[in-house]
Design a protein around this motif. Structure first.
Motif, PDB file in Angstrom:
ATOM      1  N   THR A  76       9.274 -15.511  26.255  1.00  0.00           N
ATOM      2  CA  THR A  76       9.769 -14.179  25.879  1.00  0.00           C
ATOM      3  C   THR A  76       9.184 -13.819  24.524  1.00  0.00           C
ATOM      4  OG1 THR A  76      11.801 -14.449  27.123  1.00  0.00           O
ATOM      5  CG2 THR A  76      11.837 -12.821  25.374  1.00  0.00           C
ATOM      6  N   ILE A  77       8.537 -12.650  24.513  1.00  0.00           N
ATOM      7  CA  ILE A  77       7.919 -12.172  23.278  1.00  0.00           C
ATOM      8  C   ILE A  77       8.974 -11.417  22.480  1.00  0.00           C
ATOM      9  CG2 ILE A  77       6.081 -10.702  22.344  1.00  0.00           C
ATOM     10  CD1 ILE A  77       5.047 -13.075  23.871  1.00  0.00           C
ATOM     11  N   SER A  78       9.103 -11.805  21.206  1.00  0.00           N
ATOM     12  CA  SER A  78      10.131 -11.192  20.375  1.00  0.00           C
ATOM     13  C   SER A  78       9.544 -10.874  19.005  1.00  0.00           C
ATOM     14  CB  SER A  78      11.303 -12.190  20.319  1.00  0.00           C
ATOM     15  OG  SER A  78      12.357 -11.659  19.589  1.00  0.00           O
ATOM     16  N   ASP A  90      -2.380  -7.783  26.542  1.00  0.00           N
ATOM     17  CA  ASP A  90      -3.198  -8.978  26.788  1.00  0.00           C
ATOM     18  C   ASP A  90      -2.353 -10.244  26.663  1.00  0.00           C
ATOM     19  OD1 ASP A  90      -5.880  -7.711  26.967  1.00  0.00           O
ATOM     20  OD2 ASP A  90      -5.343  -7.069  24.951  1.00  0.00           O
ATOM     21  N   ILE A  91      -1.404 -10.213  25.732  1.00  0.00           N
ATOM     22  CA  ILE A  91      -0.524 -11.388  25.553  1.00  0.00           C
ATOM     23  C   ILE A  91       0.289 -11.606  26.841  1.00  0.00           C
ATOM     24  CG2 ILE A  91       1.443 -12.296  24.247  1.00  0.00           C
ATOM     25  CD1 ILE A  91       0.440 -10.631  21.834  1.00  0.00           C
ATOM     26  N   ILE A  92       0.853 -10.499  27.345  1.00  0.00           N
ATOM     27  CA  ILE A  92       1.671 -10.606  28.568  1.00  0.00           C
ATOM     28  C   ILE A  92       0.809 -11.074  29.738  1.00  0.00           C
ATOM     29  CG2 ILE A  92       2.952  -9.208  30.260  1.00  0.00           C
ATOM     30  CD1 ILE A  92       3.992  -7.606  27.785  1.00  0.00           C
ATOM     31  N   HIS A  93      -0.383 -10.502  29.829  1.00  0.00           N
ATOM     32  CA  HIS A  93      -1.287 -10.879  30.921  1.00  0.00           C
ATOM     33  C   HIS A  93      -1.605 -12.379  30.857  1.00  0.00           C
ATOM     34  CE1 HIS A  93      -4.289 -10.339  33.956  1.00  0.00           C
ATOM     35  NE2 HIS A  93      -5.228 -10.860  33.173  1.00  0.00           N
ATOM     36  N   HIS A  94      -1.802 -12.884  29.639  1.00  0.00           N
ATOM     37  CA  HIS A  94      -2.136 -14.308  29.498  1.00  0.00           C
ATOM     38  C   HIS A  94      -0.952 -15.209  29.906  1.00  0.00           C
ATOM     39  CE1 HIS A  94      -4.979 -17.317  28.190  1.00  0.00           C
ATOM     40  NE2 HIS A  94      -3.982 -17.968  27.592  1.00  0.00           N
ATOM     41  N   GLU A 114       3.497   6.347  29.735  1.00  0.00           N
ATOM     42  CA  GLU A 114       2.172   5.715  29.749  1.00  0.00           C
ATOM     43  C   GLU A 114       2.249   4.239  29.321  1.00  0.00           C
ATOM     44  OE1 GLU A 114       0.176   5.075  26.735  1.00  0.00           O
ATOM     45  OE2 GLU A 114      -1.440   4.328  28.040  1.00  0.00           O
ATOM     46  N   ARG A 115       3.058   3.975  28.279  1.00  0.00           N
ATOM     47  CA  ARG A 115       3.185   2.602  27.746  1.00  0.00           C
ATOM     48  C   ARG A 115       3.878   1.688  28.775  1.00  0.00           C
ATOM     49  NH1 ARG A 115       1.892  -0.962  26.513  1.00  0.00           N
ATOM     50  NH2 ARG A 115       1.880  -2.278  24.663  1.00  0.00           N
ATOM     51  N   ILE A 116       4.866   2.275  29.471  1.00  0.00           N
ATOM     52  CA  ILE A 116       5.590   1.476  30.479  1.00  0.00           C
ATOM     53  C   ILE A 116       4.641   1.112  31.625  1.00  0.00           C
ATOM     54  CG2 ILE A 116       7.501   1.516  32.153  1.00  0.00           C
ATOM     55  CD1 ILE A 116       8.899   3.529  30.161  1.00  0.00           C
ATOM     56  N   LYS A 117       3.799   2.073  32.024  1.00  0.00           N
ATOM     57  CA  LYS A 117       2.853   1.804  33.116  1.00  0.00           C
ATOM     58  C   LYS A 117       1.882   0.693  32.721  1.00  0.00           C
ATOM     59  CE  LYS A 117       3.049   6.480  34.946  1.00  0.00           C
ATOM     60  NZ  LYS A 117       2.381   7.781  34.905  1.00  0.00           N
ATOM     61  N   ARG A 118       1.482   0.680  31.446  1.00  0.00           N
ATOM     62  CA  ARG A 118       0.572  -0.397  30.989  1.00  0.00           C
ATOM     63  C   ARG A 118       1.277  -1.754  31.027  1.00  0.00           C
ATOM     64  NH1 ARG A 118      -1.302   1.934  25.553  1.00  0.00           N
ATOM     65  NH2 ARG A 118      -1.473  -0.272  25.002  1.00  0.00           N
ATOM     66  N   LEU A 119       2.570  -1.749  30.696  1.00  0.00           N
ATOM     67  CA  LEU A 119       3.318  -3.024  30.754  1.00  0.00           C
ATOM     68  C   LEU A 119       3.474  -3.487  32.205  1.00  0.00           C
ATOM     69  CD1 LEU A 119       6.022  -2.348  28.029  1.00  0.00           C
ATOM     70  CD2 LEU A 119       4.179  -4.037  27.899  1.00  0.00           C
ATOM     71  N   ASN A 120       3.656  -2.536  33.118  1.00  0.00           N
ATOM     72  CA  ASN A 120       3.710  -2.888  34.552  1.00  0.00           C
ATOM     73  C   ASN A 120       2.416  -3.606  34.934  1.00  0.00           C
ATOM     74  OD1 ASN A 120       6.133  -1.550  34.913  1.00  0.00           O
ATOM     75  ND2 ASN A 120       5.200   0.322  35.728  1.00  0.00           N
ATOM     76  N   LYS A 121       1.296  -2.988  34.521  1.00  0.00           N
ATOM     77  CA  LYS A 121      -0.021  -3.501  34.896  1.00  0.00           C
ATOM     78  C   LYS A 121      -0.272  -4.883  34.281  1.00  0.00           C
ATOM     79  CE  LYS A 121      -4.668  -1.779  35.226  1.00  0.00           C
ATOM     80  NZ  LYS A 121      -5.569  -1.133  34.317  1.00  0.00           N
ATOM     81  N   ALA A 122       0.215  -5.058  33.060  1.00  0.00           N
ATOM     82  CA  ALA A 122       0.010  -6.361  32.386  1.00  0.00           C
ATOM     83  C   ALA A 122       0.807  -7.476  33.065  1.00  0.00           C
ATOM     84  CB  ALA A 122       0.410  -6.240  30.921  1.00  0.00           C
ATOM     85  N   GLY A 123       1.881  -7.098  33.794  1.00  0.00           N
ATOM     86  CA  GLY A 123       2.647  -8.125  34.519  1.00  0.00           C
ATOM     87  C   GLY A 123       3.970  -8.491  33.875  1.00  0.00           C
TER      88      GLY A 123
END
Ligand code: SF4
Ligand code: SF4
Length: 338
Positions: A76-78, A90-94, A114-123
């Motif tokens: 969990t990133i905090s 990139d951190i989430i993707h890794h 837009e930011r939420i969609k990028r987080l979806n894509k990152a996983g």
């Protein structure tokens, strides 16, 4: 969150839980801090600054690789406010590439469609936002009124699990705000939890009758599994200590922006060893070390991890878990922690 993704996530959770029950020798949850900086300045918080730079991506990736090699299940990133890190996706993707569950704790201010969609894509798989009150005040601007628009965006666009945490106790002016926050979370189809916090001076004090009433009502609105896992909160609400085995430094790790392993956000400095040098000997020592702060601890996620091993492997007071020859190291660690 799409139903198919929800089912997949549930199955992954089940597999991580079975693995954690079968073997005690890997971390279950790590909190990783990619930057200490925050856009807010909550009056009770000791976990932020307004000046630090983001930790470079390659350094974070090395830390994530080490966590994966240790067998960590969830990262969990905090922060600070991790959404301020320019390479968060990139951190989430890794994290996902290394087979771990990816979570995020945020104050919610930076969510746009837009930011939420990028987080979806990152996983991203889990998000937690803590909301302290309905109207902003001098102590906290993590307020329902300010964040409601962000919650609506999340409800519409997020393809990850969202949990809204409210808080009670600690002299928070309007306890019924926690109920308003929880009701709004349920309306938007998020899960909701409630944290019981200490008084400003850190002492355990029973909740007032009004606070207890709100606490019970919020718990009823929340996730039943979560309420079952958080029975320690009933003791804290009564102002009583709770006996459990905190496995921080082993099953739970807190990795600060400097890459050091700490028991948790509130006990930074112990053991204060660089993650890259962390070995299973460190893990075993901390797993077996009784934490003096455990009876009054309110950190929900560490309690939940502790449940996996509460029934086994009694702990010993610090010092008894190390051989005599390492006394010097202990003194060094304590001094470093100072
Ligand atoms: S938003 Fe979070 S990290 Fe930032 S000051 Fe408030 S509690 Fe601390
Ligand atoms: S008991 Fe709580 S405060 Fe103490 S080390 Fe464990 S998580 Fe941190």
């Amino acid at each position: 969150m799409r139903k198919s993704k929800f089912v997949k996530l549930k199955l992954r959770h089940a597999s991580f839980i079975s693995r954690a029950l079968l073997s005690t020798r890997h971390p279950v949850l790590a909190h990783l801090i990619p930057m200490r900086r925050c856009n807010l300045a909550c009056g009770y918080c000791n976990e932020y600054d307004h000046t630090s730079s983001p930790v470079p991506l390659d350094v974070i990736k090395r830390r994530l690789d080490k966590l994966a090699d240790l067998g960590t299940s969830i990262v969990t990133i905090s922060g600070g406010e991790p959404m301020m890190h320019p390479e968060l996706d990139d951190i989430i993707h890794h994290i996902r590439q290394r087979g771990m569950i990816a979570g995020l704790i945020s104050n919610g201010y930076y969510f746009t469609p837009e930011r939420i969609k990028r987080l979806n894509k990152a996983g991203l798989e889990h998000l937690q936002i803590s909301i302290d009150n309905v109207e902003p005040d001098a102590v906290s601007r993590k307020s329902l009124r300010v964040l409601d628009k962000k919650l609506r965006y999340l409800s519409e666009y997020a393809d990850f699990h969202v949990n809204i945490n409210s808080v009670i106790g600690g002299g928070i002016k309007n306890p019924e705000d926690a109920l308003s926050v929880a009701r709004r979370a349920v309306e938007l189809k998020f899960s909701t939890t409630v944290g019981v916090i200490h008084d400003n001076d850190g002492t355990l004090k029973p909740l007032s009758t009004k606070e207890k009433d709100v606490f019970q009502q919020v718990k009823k609105l929340g996730n039943k599994d979560h309420a079952r896992l958080n029975w320690f909160q009933d003791s804290i609400a009564e102002g009583k200590p709770y006996q459990w085995r905190c496995r921080a430094g082993a099953r739970y790790l807190y990795i600060c922006e400097d890459g050091l392993v700490h028991w948790c956000s509130q006990q930074r400095g112990y053991p204060g060893i660089p993650l890259e040098d962390y070995t299973m000997a460190d893990f075993d020592r901390e797993y077996n070390t009784e934490k003096w702060c455990a009876p009054t601890c309110t950190l929900q996620c560490v309690h939940q991890v502790g449940i996996l091993d509460n029934w086994r492997d009694p702990q010993q007071a610090p010092g008894l878990t190390k051989p005599e020859s390492s006394l010097k190291d202990t003194i060094h660690e304590v001094l470093r922690a100072e």
